[in-house]
Every structure is written in structure tokens, then in C-alpha cells.
Design a protein around this motif. Structure first.
Motif, mmCIF file in Angstrom:
data_model
loop_
_atom_site.group_PDB
_atom_site.id
_atom_site.type_symbol
_atom_site.label_atom_id
_atom_site.label_comp_id
_atom_site.label_asym_id
_atom_site.label_seq_id
_atom_site.Cartn_x
_atom_site.Cartn_y
_atom_site.Cartn_z
ATOM 1 N N LEU A 290 0.780 -1.102 0.208
ATOM 2 C CA LEU A 290 -0.378 -0.211 0.622
ATOM 3 C C LEU A 290 0.744 0.850 0.462
ATOM 4 C CD1 LEU A 290 -2.696 -1.025 2.663
ATOM 5 C CD2 LEU A 290 -2.530 -1.482 0.297
ATOM 6 N N LEU A 291 0.669 2.195 -0.467
ATOM 7 C CA LEU A 291 1.402 3.847 -0.653
ATOM 8 C C LEU A 291 0.274 4.736 -0.448
ATOM 9 C CD1 LEU A 291 3.246 5.538 -1.575
ATOM 10 C CD2 LEU A 291 2.555 5.302 -3.954
ATOM 11 N N CYS A 292 0.958 5.533 0.520
ATOM 12 C CA CYS A 292 0.171 7.049 0.482
ATOM 13 C C CYS A 292 0.930 7.622 -0.130
ATOM 14 C CB CYS A 292 -0.466 6.768 1.944
ATOM 15 S SG CYS A 292 -1.058 8.235 2.640
ATOM 16 N N GLU A 293 0.375 8.541 -1.043
ATOM 17 C CA GLU A 293 1.050 9.811 -0.965
ATOM 18 C C GLU A 293 -0.011 10.830 -1.384
ATOM 19 O OE1 GLU A 293 2.271 8.863 -5.022
ATOM 20 O OE2 GLU A 293 0.752 8.758 -5.881
ATOM 21 N N ALA A 294 0.739 12.321 -1.516
ATOM 22 C CA ALA A 294 0.122 13.427 -0.955
ATOM 23 C C ALA A 294 0.829 14.172 -2.379
ATOM 24 C CB ALA A 294 -0.648 13.922 -0.010
ATOM 25 N N ALA A 295 0.317 14.976 -3.216
ATOM 26 C CA ALA A 295 1.083 15.601 -3.889
ATOM 27 C C ALA A 295 0.673 17.068 -3.345
ATOM 28 C CB ALA A 295 0.937 15.395 -5.764
ATOM 29 N N VAL A 302 3.336 12.590 5.045
ATOM 30 C CA VAL A 302 2.211 11.690 5.269
ATOM 31 C C VAL A 302 2.636 9.864 6.352
ATOM 32 C CG1 VAL A 302 1.201 11.702 3.248
ATOM 33 C CG2 VAL A 302 3.051 9.795 3.365
ATOM 34 N N HIS A 303 1.456 9.903 7.294
ATOM 35 C CA HIS A 303 2.630 8.257 8.094
ATOM 36 C C HIS A 303 0.476 7.644 8.334
ATOM 37 C CE1 HIS A 303 4.643 11.463 9.128
ATOM 38 N NE2 HIS A 303 4.250 12.356 9.077
ATOM 39 N N TRP A 304 1.189 6.783 8.260
ATOM 40 C CA TRP A 304 0.465 5.391 8.714
ATOM 41 C C TRP A 304 -0.033 5.313 10.038
ATOM 42 C CZ3 TRP A 304 -2.060 3.009 5.021
ATOM 43 C CH2 TRP A 304 -1.622 2.770 3.801
ATOM 44 N N ALA A 323 4.836 6.980 1.802
ATOM 45 C CA ALA A 323 4.460 6.041 2.939
ATOM 46 C C ALA A 323 4.217 4.724 2.614
ATOM 47 C CB ALA A 323 3.800 7.045 3.689
ATOM 48 N N TRP A 324 5.151 3.689 2.693
ATOM 49 C CA TRP A 324 4.684 2.202 2.191
ATOM 50 C C TRP A 324 4.303 1.478 3.165
ATOM 51 C CZ3 TRP A 324 8.019 6.015 -0.018
ATOM 52 C CH2 TRP A 324 8.113 5.841 -1.365
ATOM 53 N N LEU A 325 2.780 0.967 3.115
ATOM 54 C CA LEU A 325 2.609 -0.587 4.207
ATOM 55 C C LEU A 325 2.891 -2.110 3.424
ATOM 56 C CD1 LEU A 325 1.875 -0.327 7.033
ATOM 57 C CD2 LEU A 325 0.082 -0.651 6.353
#
Length: 412
Positions: A290-295, A302-304, A323-325
């Protein structure tokens, strides 16, 4: 009874009752004493006692970690070192002088209020409506009657703002003390001409103590009309070129739909629009990533913050706005919510994973037991076959010849 004695009797009886702190000298004298996380504080209790016998003074705790206590003749000193949230609670100083007993109660309040304010966006543009978020990090207590966030222009609160909401979340950390972050959002009216600076102010009001921190938010000039037209045209052309047209990818815009200053859309500016993170998923060998990103430009991260089970059990990697999970199947797909959060701003993104049909893996003990049982069965079967194939021996003669079984012939 004489009238004078009748007047003195109630007073004499009152002195024999347990005291309520009237004669105890406590420093600091407030009933609630606030101390910051990680700091130290001393509470001193004294009892002057007339007569040959010295007063007995002792600090006591009520279901709390009392701390270090040093007691002597007529005084007792309670030291709370490196205060944590578990240090909070009620302390009672109990003193006795002869047959008289006194007590004084102090409630120790432990708080956290570091100067850690973040704002999103980091600057504002004059002359337009825009949304602003301000976040206070690593604080406790976080209740609205203790902590407040406000926007200041100079030393006065900014007028004409619209409050959009207040959010409270637990900070992602591994410490024992749970700390919180509080985010407040406003919709701002068009601001005046720079030079102009707003401030986000966080104020914590505790008994006998008021603290505040400020975060400056500069206001810059809006784009000129010529800059607006050029910027708008460039953004529209880039957006159209990046989106495949019905005629096929890579087609250039036709003159009929080319942006012009007269029909250009409203100019957008990433620094004035609220920024939201996004979650993407991609399969990997034996699991899912899972990849969380913000452009949203520089200065954001960003944080999980949430995962089924324990977030610490997952392998994660964070690098600024990404942030990768890693989610390992381990025989089954975990079911539940995954969530990441944007800092500053506090916006979140969530993803719910449904479980897949799976069979529980065979344990090592069960596998070894099945193997041993199979070997035993194979040994027994081999022994029976060996016994059946042994030739029968007579009492004195040589072994009887083998007799092969005969089968009745069946006419064709």
C-alpha cells in the motif's frame, strides 16, 4: 455552667477534631499543581508544633506513584522527577501535633504542550477565499475547555472567518504516554494587501497557568491579471496534454478547444486548496503493498496511523509525502481499515480490505505427527508382506516348495 465556659467549649472541641489543612504550610499552596511531561517538581509540607514533641508530617498517595519522599522533624518534601502521565494524581500531606491531626490535598496535573504548530497551506494569497488548517502536535490534555486554537491578525482575532471543524487524533508514536494532535480548520475571507502576517495561536489554560504558542502565516501578493492568464493557459494546456483525448493518446489540442484568456477556467493554486492524501495498492510476491502519497508541494509528510491488528507488526517505510506499508498474506488476507494521515493539515485517507477465502496453514507439530504415523504404517505393512512371503519349513526336512495360487480357468 458559666456563660464564658459555654462559649469556649465548642471552640475547644473544634480544636480536638482532625484538622482540614488550616495549620499545614504547603508550597506551592494551590490545590492543583501543573507540571509538564519530563519536568520535575517539589511539594513541601510543614507543620509547626508548639511543645516538646515535634510534629509528624508525611506525604501519601491515592492509587498513584507517590514519588520520592524525604521527611524530617516537622516537614516532608515530595519530589516528582521526570514527570510522566502516570505521575498525575492526588497527594495528601498528613500532619499530627500531639492529639491534633491535619491534612492538605494536592492534585498533580501532568500536561504536554510543546511548541509544535503546523499550518496548511504554509502561506496565504491576498484577495481570495481560502481554507486554512492549524494543528497542535503532541499535547495533553486535549479537551476543548483546556486547549483552544485561534487566528490572530496583530493582537486581535481575525474577523469574518468561518469555522469548519475541530478534530482530535492520537499521535502515532511508540511511547508509553498517549499524546494527541488537535486540528482546527477555517474558511478565510479575502485578505488585505500585504505586507500582512496572520498567526495561528494555540492556548492551553490550566489551573494557575496559561501557556500559548504562535505560528506565523505570511500573506503574499495575488497574481497580476497578466500572470493569471499566462499561468491559467499553461495549466490548461498541460492538463489537456496529460489526459488522452478521444482521438487517441498524444493528440494535441485543436484550435476549437484551446484555452484562451477569455474562456480560461478559474486559476488554481495548490497552496490555497486543501491537500488530501491518497492510498494506492499494488500486488507483490506473497502479499500486497500500500502506498499513501500526497502531491501537495514541499513541507508535507504522510504517516500510516491505522491497520488491522497491530500497526507495529507491519513493515512500513515513510519518506516525506510518500509512505509504504507491506501487507503479507501469511495464508489469509487481513480484513479491516488501513488509514494514513497528512501532516500538517490532518486530512486522512482510508482503505478497507476484504478477506479472501483461505485455509489455515498446517502447524509444524501436526505435519511431523502425520509423517511419523505414515512411517509407522509403512513399517507395519512392510513387515506383514515380508512374513507372508517367507517359505514354510517342515519339522525336519527342507523348506517346503512355494505353492503358487491357482485360479480356475474361465472358458472364453
Amino acid at each position: 455552667m458559666e456563660p464564658g465556659l459555654a462559649f469556649l467549649l465548642p471552640l475547644f472541641m473544634g480544636l480536638l477534631q482532625p484538622g482540614r489543612g488550616g495549620r499545614l504550610e504547603v508550597e506551592p499552596p494551590e490545590p492543583v499543581v501543573a507540571v509538564a511531561v519530563g519536568e520535575s517538581r517539589q511539594l513541601t509540607c510543614r507543620l509547626p508544633c508548639a511543645g516538646p514533641r515535634a510534629a509528624s508530617v508525611q506525604w501519601r498517595g491515592l492509587d498513584t506513584s507517590l514519588g520520592a519522599v524525604q521527611s524530617g522533624a516537622g516537614s516532608s518534601v515530595l519530589s516528582v522527577r521526570n514527570a510522566s502521565l502516570s505521575s498525575a494524581g492526588t497527594r495528601v500531606c498528613v500532619g499530627s501535633c500531639g492529639s491534633l491531626t491535619y491534612q492538605h490535598t494536592v492534585r498533580l496535573l501532568v500536561f504536554a504542550f510543546p511548541n509544535q504548530l503546523t499550518v496548511s497551506p504554509v502561506d496565504l494569497v491576498a484577495g481570495r477565499d481560502q481554507e486554512l488548517a492549524c494543528t497542535a502536535h503532541n499535547i495533553t490534555p486535549a479537551s476543548p475547555d483546556v486547549l483552544s486554537l485561534s487566528l490572530l491578525l496583530g493582537d486581535q482575532e481575525l474577523e469574518g472567518v468561518q469555522e469548519l471543524g475541530l478534530e482530535e487524533d492520537e499521535e502515532p508514536q511508540e511511547g508509553e504516554d498517549p499524546l494527541f494532535q488537535v486540528t482546527k480548520r477555517w474558511l478565510l475571507p479575502p485578505l488585505g494587501t500585504p505586507p500582512l502576517t496572520l498567526h495561528c495561536q494555540a492556548t492551553m489554560r490550566l489551573p494557575g497557568l496559561e501557556l500559548s504558542h504562535r505560528k506565523p502565516i505570511p500573506v503574499r501578493h495575488s497574481l497580476t491579471s497578466q500572470e493569471t492568464r499566462v499561468t491559467t493557459s499553461l495549466e490548461a494546456i498541460l492538463e489537456q496534454n496529460s489526459t488522452p483525448s478521444p482521438g487517441g493518446p498524444g493528440n494535441s489540442p485543436t484550435p476549437g478547444n484551446s484555452p484562451t484568456p477569455g474562456n480560461s477556467p478559474t486559476p488554481g493554486n495548490s497552496s490555497t486548496r486543501p491537500c488530501h492524501p491518497e492510498i494506492h495498492q499494488s500486488p507483490t510476491p506473497g502479499g500486497l503493498e500500500l502506498l499513501c502519497e500526497a502531491a501537495c508541494g514541499p513541507g508535507i509528510a504522510v504517516h500510516w496511523t491505522r491497520a488491522p491488528g497491530d500497526l507495529a507488526a507491519y513493515k512500513k517505510r515513510e519518506d516525506g509525502a510518500q509512505a509504504w506499508l507491506s501487507v503479507l498474506w501469511a495464508g489469509c488476507n487481513p480484513e479491516g481499515w488501513f488509514q494514513c494521515r497528512l501532516d500538517p493539515g490532518g486530512h486522512t485517507a482510508s482503505l478497507y480490505l476484504l478477506p479472501e477465502t483461505c485455509s489455515p496453514p498446517m502447524s509444524e507439530a501436526l505435519w511431523m505427527g502425520s509423517l511419523v504415523l505414515g512411517l509407522l504404517l509403512l513399517t507395519v505393512l512392510t513387515y506383514r508382506l515380508w512374513k507372508c512371503c517367507q517359505p514354510a519349513r517342515g519339522p525336519q526336512g527342507p523348506p517346503a516348495p512355494l505353492k503358487w495360487p491357482t485360479f480356475p480357468s474361465t472358458p472364453l
